[in-house]
Design a protein around this motif. Structure first.
Motif, mmCIF file in Angstrom:
data_model
loop_
_atom_site.group_PDB
_atom_site.id
_atom_site.type_symbol
_atom_site.label_atom_id
_atom_site.label_comp_id
_atom_site.label_asym_id
_atom_site.label_seq_id
_atom_site.Cartn_x
_atom_site.Cartn_y
_atom_site.Cartn_z
ATOM 1 N N ASN A 85 12.456 -10.462 0.345
ATOM 2 C CA ASN A 85 11.716 -9.418 1.003
ATOM 3 C C ASN A 85 11.984 -9.623 2.606
ATOM 4 N N SER A 86 11.454 -10.886 2.901
ATOM 5 C CA SER A 86 11.529 -11.178 4.499
ATOM 6 C C SER A 86 13.175 -11.551 4.911
ATOM 7 N N LEU A 87 13.678 -12.069 4.115
ATOM 8 C CA LEU A 87 15.174 -12.172 4.282
ATOM 9 C C LEU A 87 15.920 -11.034 4.426
ATOM 10 N N LYS A 145 7.198 -7.302 12.726
ATOM 11 C CA LYS A 145 8.366 -6.540 13.597
ATOM 12 C C LYS A 145 8.745 -5.440 13.172
ATOM 13 N N ALA A 146 8.826 -5.037 12.132
ATOM 14 C CA ALA A 146 9.415 -3.709 11.727
ATOM 15 C C ALA A 146 8.088 -2.464 11.831
ATOM 16 N N LEU A 147 7.074 -2.824 11.721
ATOM 17 C CA LEU A 147 6.052 -2.078 11.923
ATOM 18 C C LEU A 147 5.778 -1.681 13.701
ATOM 19 N N GLU A 148 5.738 -2.883 14.192
ATOM 20 C CA GLU A 148 5.628 -2.781 15.870
ATOM 21 C C GLU A 148 6.804 -1.912 16.338
ATOM 22 N N ASN A 149 8.193 -1.992 15.700
ATOM 23 C CA ASN A 149 9.114 -1.370 16.308
ATOM 24 C C ASN A 149 8.983 0.256 16.285
ATOM 25 N N GLN A 150 7.906 0.477 15.154
ATOM 26 C CA GLN A 150 7.623 1.850 15.002
ATOM 27 C C GLN A 150 6.369 2.335 15.903
ATOM 28 N N GLU A 179 12.996 2.217 4.709
ATOM 29 C CA GLU A 179 12.842 3.408 4.892
ATOM 30 C C GLU A 179 11.989 4.176 3.709
ATOM 31 N N GLN A 180 11.997 3.803 2.540
ATOM 32 C CA GLN A 180 11.053 3.849 1.505
ATOM 33 C C GLN A 180 9.495 3.658 1.914
ATOM 34 N N LEU A 181 9.493 2.618 2.550
ATOM 35 C CA LEU A 181 8.051 2.364 2.966
ATOM 36 C C LEU A 181 7.374 3.242 4.124
ATOM 37 N N PHE A 182 8.414 3.295 5.111
ATOM 38 C CA PHE A 182 8.061 4.347 5.899
ATOM 39 C C PHE A 182 7.865 5.789 5.433
ATOM 40 N N SER A 183 8.493 6.268 4.720
ATOM 41 C CA SER A 183 8.295 7.408 4.069
ATOM 42 C C SER A 183 7.006 7.596 3.358
ATOM 43 N N VAL A 184 6.781 6.478 2.585
ATOM 44 C CA VAL A 184 5.336 6.647 1.895
ATOM 45 C C VAL A 184 4.232 6.574 2.953
ATOM 46 N N MET A 185 4.296 5.739 4.010
ATOM 47 C CA MET A 185 3.225 5.563 4.934
ATOM 48 C C MET A 185 3.289 6.923 5.629
ATOM 49 N N ARG A 186 4.257 7.344 5.880
ATOM 50 C CA ARG A 186 4.340 8.794 6.725
ATOM 51 C C ARG A 186 3.418 9.754 5.972
ATOM 52 N N VAL A 187 3.532 9.774 4.512
ATOM 53 C CA VAL A 187 2.896 11.105 3.705
ATOM 54 C C VAL A 187 1.491 10.680 3.701
ATOM 55 N N TRP A 188 1.053 9.385 3.570
ATOM 56 C CA TRP A 188 -0.216 9.112 3.545
ATOM 57 C C TRP A 188 -1.027 9.253 4.870
ATOM 58 N N LEU A 189 -0.350 8.759 5.945
ATOM 59 C CA LEU A 189 -0.780 9.078 7.197
ATOM 60 C C LEU A 189 -1.098 10.398 7.546
ATOM 61 N N SER A 190 -0.182 11.261 7.089
ATOM 62 C CA SER A 190 -0.306 12.636 7.484
ATOM 63 C C SER A 190 -1.375 13.406 6.833
ATOM 64 N N LYS A 191 -1.561 12.921 5.635
ATOM 65 C CA LYS A 191 -2.893 13.311 4.625
ATOM 66 C C LYS A 191 -4.010 13.044 5.403
ATOM 67 N N SER A 192 -4.327 11.645 5.916
ATOM 68 C CA SER A 192 -5.630 11.278 6.343
ATOM 69 C C SER A 192 -5.598 11.651 7.675
#
Length: 928
Positions: A521-523, A824-829, A915-928
């Motif tokens: 995962n981290s690699l 690192k990935a989330l802070e870039n967002q 990309e899948q993670l960001f897509s899922v997070m985008r859906v749930w954050l928009s609902k919340s």
């Protein structure tokens, strides 16, 4: 006496500069006096001589102006021509007085000036005023008579000669003064040269004396250091310098540095030796005993013991595993609870404890000559990733030196890693041995069952042949019936054992999946950051290295997925998700994936769609795409030149009946992948569909690969109710054709089940269970429209950067590598990241940070796993709507349902597709 005085570098340098400054000061005073004198002479020439010349010229000009004004008036009779005459007449005396005062130091010139004055006055009285009076009286005859004699001309000629002589005299005087000034300048230059020479000589002498004092000592230090370097890093050598200045201080500091380096080198060499000595040791008792023996000798301890931590469901003990020079086994404490005694307290607080002034009734250090009490005791935790694995206790008759304490604090960390690896290897070996033993037992039991089944069949035949004598052999039949009943019971027991073995295998695969996917995962995430090179700090070669690492990680992930998929198929636990497959979009997907590969290998890639294809069919789109990807990957791998073709068409009835005899009258879709590659010999065509097999050893060495692609494709096609055929000619190419039933109704599930059970391509050592379907296959036009509407809604959501900016995300994971990569990935967002290393810390963080917007929850964690943590979170009404996305490296059946039941909002398997993670997070954050 002076040899004892500290004459430092500053004093030497300051003394030299003081001498130079004194010499410069004396020279400057002498030069300054001379320069002042020259300045006065220059000012005299400038202010006096030039003014004398100017005034003499000015007086002469005044007389000439008067002459010009007189003549103009006489000629024109116009009074305005008298203006120069009147002006010159008014100021010539003033200029005369000023000039007379300037030459007061020269009586001869004053006499000359007096003579000039007399002629001027005579010219005014005799030549100027009379004729002007005649003009005023308008007496032209008198004027003419006057000019016949013209008494003014002799005066004017005499005045010009006198002025010229006066100025020549002044010029001669000025020239004499200039020559004197030039001589003075030459004298000053000689003085300057002499002063420069003297100062230079003094400076050189002082520099030689001072540099000899400094450089000599530095050379001694350099020579000593060079001898240390040329002696292959011998840090035991020391610099010998007798200087009592800063260079001597440098020598002392150098010796202190060498001593410190020698100590640090000693520490590092022993740490390295310890790390390499215990590699490969899996026996925990041998490992801990070797470790305590080595450490005790290293720090000169006279007693030592190692307690190994053992965790179970209810107990957490530290058990004595090894000792150095310890008492008999029955003496001393054999185990501690966490927090009990110094050993338990050390494990609880995760810190080193030192005990001084040990009482006499403490443990005795015994030898052949007697026994005594230790003077100091040290208790140190042995950790791995902030988790205590063991505790070491050492005792010494002296005090542990700071260097010994330092090496103890540094040596336990690498040993914790070694101990952790040994424990994991032991656990894996135990699991593997248990699995092997159970497999062997199951094989023996299966053979016994087969033998008994054969015996039962033989007995049945005998019973049939002796049907006429059944009454006579009733007792015999009843006995045999009891034996059959016992055999049946044994068979049921064997079946239960087989089921349990399958469960062990599934758990083993799940654990292995977690262990392999977690570092992957981290690699993959961090290597993707390096490939993108957003900061532009990497070279092109470094970016290529990152791309190779990322590609290798994806290849390893694909291999793990292939093995897991193949195991699930063999165990009958792979789910099929039936849904609508758009046959017009499928070729575009394949073209997008394989066109770059074709261009890279300089091959042609052609996709042919026949016009009579239906718009939609019902199947598992993911499995169908995976089969086509595997077949196309093989085609490109084994084709060096020519063309690779994907053809999608309806199979003709005869062809469909041969490939899928149970398809009936329904349509069958044929996907044909043709290539112009190496081809497959006839005797190898069945072999290539077996797992981990290729056509031959040469092919495997030349083209690489695991040999799983075709095996998985065969199994997937069977589960989809289809089959795969092969036509090939060695040296000319191959054509693989996938036949899939064209399902277009709500009976798709039943049809696929029927086809998969009857497919001739399934070859497995297990009896496959009927697939379970997690999605309904009844997708009519309304469902398709609803799906398109949902996709449109997702597309209209704000971008990741806008919706993620400033949001707080809590990342819960026991692996620091994953936390680092995700941070690192989330802070870039633009998100604010909070980390927790296990479930309990997650709950503590939520108490401090009540404004968390979303949680990313790992499942496999120590102390409290992800399931328990999510249940605790959902018990609070304040967090009922808080989005929780479960992240797990396990990839077994029902993992998604378990996560959702435990309170997760959504589920993503590792390694994470960002990309899948960001897509899922985008859906749930928009609902919340």
């Amino acid at each position: 006496m002076f040899s004892q005085v500290r004459f430092n570098l500053r004093t030497k340098i300051i003394l030299g500069y003081v001498i130079v400054i004194i010499g410069l000061s004396i020279s400057i005073l002498l030069i300054n006096e001379r320069v002042i004198t020259m300045k006065k002479d220059r000012e005299y020439i400038t202010n006096h001589d030039l003014q004398v010349h100017n005034l003499s010229n000015e007086i002469e000009k005044n007389i000439l102006d008067m002459e010009d004004g007189k003549r103009g008036y006489l000629i024109t009779g116009n009074a305005r021509y008298l203006a120069p005459y009147n002006s010159g007449y008014a100021i010539w005396k003033e200029n005369y007085v000023n000039l007379y005062q300037l030459i007061a130091d020269n009586p001869d010139q004053q006499k000359n000036l007096d003579s000039i004055k007399g002629n001027i006055e005579k010219w005014i009285i005799e030549a100027a005023e009379p004729v002007l009076a005649l003009k005023r009286e308008n007496n032209p005859e008198g004027i003419i008579e006057f000019f016949k004699t013209d008494p003014g001309k002799p005066y004017m000629d005499q005045m010009r000669a006198q002025f010229q002589q006066f100025r020549n005299t002044e010029l001669a005087l000025t020239e004499n003064r200039s020559l004197a000034l030039i001589r003075d300048n030459e004298i000053l230059l000689h003085i300057l040269n002499l002063v420069w020479f003297l100062i230079s000589a003094v400076t050189i002498v002082i520099a030689l004396i001072t540099s000899k004092s400094i450089v000599g000592t530095i050379q001694a230090v350099t020579s000593s250091i060079r001898s240390i370097v040329t002696s292959q890093g011998d840090l035991t050598m020391r610099v010998k310098v007798n200087s009592k200045d800063e260079i001597g201080d440098l020598a002392l500091v150098t010796n202190e540095l060498l001593m410190n380096l020698e100590e640090q080198n000693w520490v590092k060499s022993h740490i390295t030796e310890m790390a390499t000595t215990f590699q490969g040791v899996t026996d925990l008792r041998l490992l801990t005993q070797s470790f305590i023996n080595k450490v005790a000798g290293l720090v000169e301890a006279q007693y030592g013991v190692v307690y190994l931590r053992k965790l179970s469901d209810k107990n957490d003990y530290l058990i004595k595993y090894a000792s150095f020079a310890g008492p008999a086994e029955e003496v001393g404490v054999q185990k501690f609870r966490m927090g009990e005694g110094l050993v338990g307290q050390c494990a609880t607080e995760n810190r080193i404890i030192i005990v001084n002034h040990v009482p006499n009734d403490y443990i005795k250090v015994t030898s052949g000559l007697g026994q005594t009490s230790p003077k100091q005791i040290i208790v140190a935790p042995i950790m791995f990733e902030n988790s205590v694995l063991a505790v070491m206790e050492l005792a010494t008759l002296n005090n542990f030196t700071p260097l010994q304490q330092q090496i103890l604090s540094q040596i336990v960390e690498p040993f914790g890693t070694t101990l952790h690896n040994a424990q994991r290897r032991t656990e894996i070996e135990n699991l593997y041995n248990e699995s092997q033993t159970m497999a062997e037992e199951l094989q023996v039991q299966t053979e016994e069952l087969q033998t008994q089944a054969e015996e039962m069949q033989t007995q049945t035949e005998e019973l049939r042949s002796t049907n006429e004598s059944l009454e006579e052999q009733n007792l015999f039949v009843e006995q045999k019936s009891h034996e059959v009943e016992r055999a049946k019971e044994e068979l049921e027991q064997y079946a239960e054992q087989l089921k349990q073995s399958s469960q062990y295998k599934s758990e083993f695969l799940a654990n292995m999946s977690h262990e392999l996917r977690t570092p992957l995962n981290s690699l993959l995430i961090l290597s993707q950051f390096l490939v993108e090179n957003s900061n532009g700090t990497l070279t092109s070669d470094e970016q290529e290295y990152a791309r190779i690492i990322n590609s290798s990680g994806n290849d390893l992930l694909a291999l793990i997925n292939d093995i897991l998929d193949l195991s699930k198929v063999e165990a009958g636990k792979l789910d099929i998700e039936i849904g609508a497959v758009n046959l017009t979009e499928l070729p575009q997907v394949m073209e997008r994936i394989f066109t770059p590969l074709a261009e890279q290998k300089n091959l042609q890639f052609r996709i042919i769609q026949h016009p009579d294809l239906p718009y939609l069919i019902f199947s598992d789109e993911q499995r169908l795409q995976q089969i086509l990807k595997n077949l196309l990957s093989n085609a490109f791998k084994f084709t060096e030149s020519g063309i690779v073709t994907l053809s999608i068409r309806k199979a003709d009835p005869l062809e469909a009946n041969i490939a899928l005899p149970h398809a009936g009258t329904g349509d069958v879709i044929a996907f044909s992948i043709s290539d112009t590659g190496i081809g497959i010999p006839a005797n190898k065509r069945r072999l290539i569909f077996e797992a981990f097999q290729q056509a031959d050893g040469k092919t495997e060495r030349k083209y690489g690969g695991t040999g799983l692609g075709l095996s998985i494709s065969r199994e997937f096609s069977s589960l989809l109710g289809g089959s795969i055929t092969l036509e090939s000619e060695e040296g000319k190419g191959s054509t693989f054709t996938l036949f899939i039933p064209c399902l277009q109704s709500s009976t798709s599930t039943e049809l696929v089940s029927t086809y998969s059970e009857s497919s001739a391509t399934i070859v497995s050592s297990f009896e496959l269970a009927e697939p379970s379907f997690t999605h309904s296959a009844t997708l009519d036009a309304m469902n398709i429209e609803a799906a398109q509407s949902e996709q449109k809604r997702l597309n209209e959501l704000p971008s990741s950067r806008n919706i993620f900016q400033g949001k707080q995300v809590l990342v819960v994971d026991d692996d620091v590598r994953n936390i680092y990569a995700l941070t690192k990935a989330l802070e870039n967002q633009g998100m604010q990241v909070i980390a927790a290393h296990n479930g309990r810390k997650c709950l503590d963080v939520l108490k401090l940070h009540t404004d968390v917007d979303i949680i990313l929850m790992d499942i496999m964690m120590p102390e409290m796993d992800g399931y328990q943590t999510m249940r605790h979170i959902r018990q609070s009404a304040a967090y009922n709507e808080l989005p929780i996305v479960a992240l797990t490296a396990k990839a077994m059946k029902y993992d998604r349902e378990k996560c959702l039941d435990a309170g997760a909002s959504d589920y993503i398997s590792k390694p994470i597709d960002l990309e899948q993670l960001f897509s899922v997070m985008r859906v749930w954050l928009s609902k919340s």
